[in-house]
Design a protein around this motif. Structure first.
Motif, PDB file in Angstrom:
ATOM      1  N   MET A 129      -0.448   4.267  -2.190  1.00 53.13           N
ATOM      2  CA  MET A 129      -0.479   3.466  -0.970  1.00 53.13           C
ATOM      3  C   MET A 129      -1.813   3.730  -0.291  1.00 53.13           C
ATOM      4  N   THR A 130      -2.457   2.675   0.148  1.00 57.92           N
ATOM      5  CA  THR A 130      -3.694   2.832   0.903  1.00 57.92           C
ATOM      6  C   THR A 130      -3.561   2.042   2.201  1.00 57.92           C
ATOM      7  N   VAL A 161      -0.617  -1.717   5.300  1.00 54.66           N
ATOM      8  CA  VAL A 161      -0.721  -0.789   4.175  1.00 54.66           C
ATOM      9  C   VAL A 161      -0.592  -1.580   2.876  1.00 54.66           C
ATOM     10  N   GLY A 178       1.979   8.135   4.341  1.00 52.43           N
ATOM     11  CA  GLY A 178       0.713   8.267   5.048  1.00 52.43           C
ATOM     12  C   GLY A 178       0.977   8.553   6.513  1.00 52.43           C
TER      13      GLY A 178
END
Length: 130
Positions: A25-26, A43, A122
């Motif tokens: 995941m970014t 995301v 995150g």
């Protein structure tokens, strides 16, 4: 016995890249400033595997207690080697700052032999400006 040790070492080296290319995941962290009663984060969950996976996105506070956030889409199928954007809108609930964890979870298909749920999270920090 020596052959078993060598075979184990070879398997560890060969299989370690597969383990390292897990679900992604970014971005993994971020800081957002907002003038409204909520802040938004986009995301991108990713699937490094060749087969499709079922993905769910959840939002938690710092103690991993669920937060009522708007997630679009919150659950979907993700093709192999693909990623897609997910919009997460988190309310401040009267606070001026809020720390949250946005987590991508892969959900195994019922027909599959392996029933492991992978989760990657995150950290995001929202600041409310007045």
């Amino acid at each position: 016995m020596k052959k078993v040790g060598i075979l184990t070492a070879v398997l560890a080296v060969v299989l370690s890249p597969l383990a390292a290319t897990g679900q992604s995941m970014t971005p993994m962290r971020g800081e957002v400033r907002s003038f409204t009663d909520a802040f938004a984060v986009r995301v991108f969950p990713g699937n490094p595997y060749d087969q499709r996976i079922r993905v769910e996105v959840h939002v938690y506070d710092q103690d991993f207690q669920p937060i009522a956030a708007r997630i679009t889409p919150s659950a979907f199928l993700l093709a192999g080697q693909a990623s897609r954007p997910v919009l997460v809108v988190v309310p401040f609930d009267g606070a001026t700052e809020r720390k949250v964890r946005i987590c991508t979870e892969s959900i195994p298909f019922p027909s599959e032999q392996t029933q492991i749920r992978a989760q990657i999270c995150g950290k995001f920090f929202g600041h409310r400006r007045s």
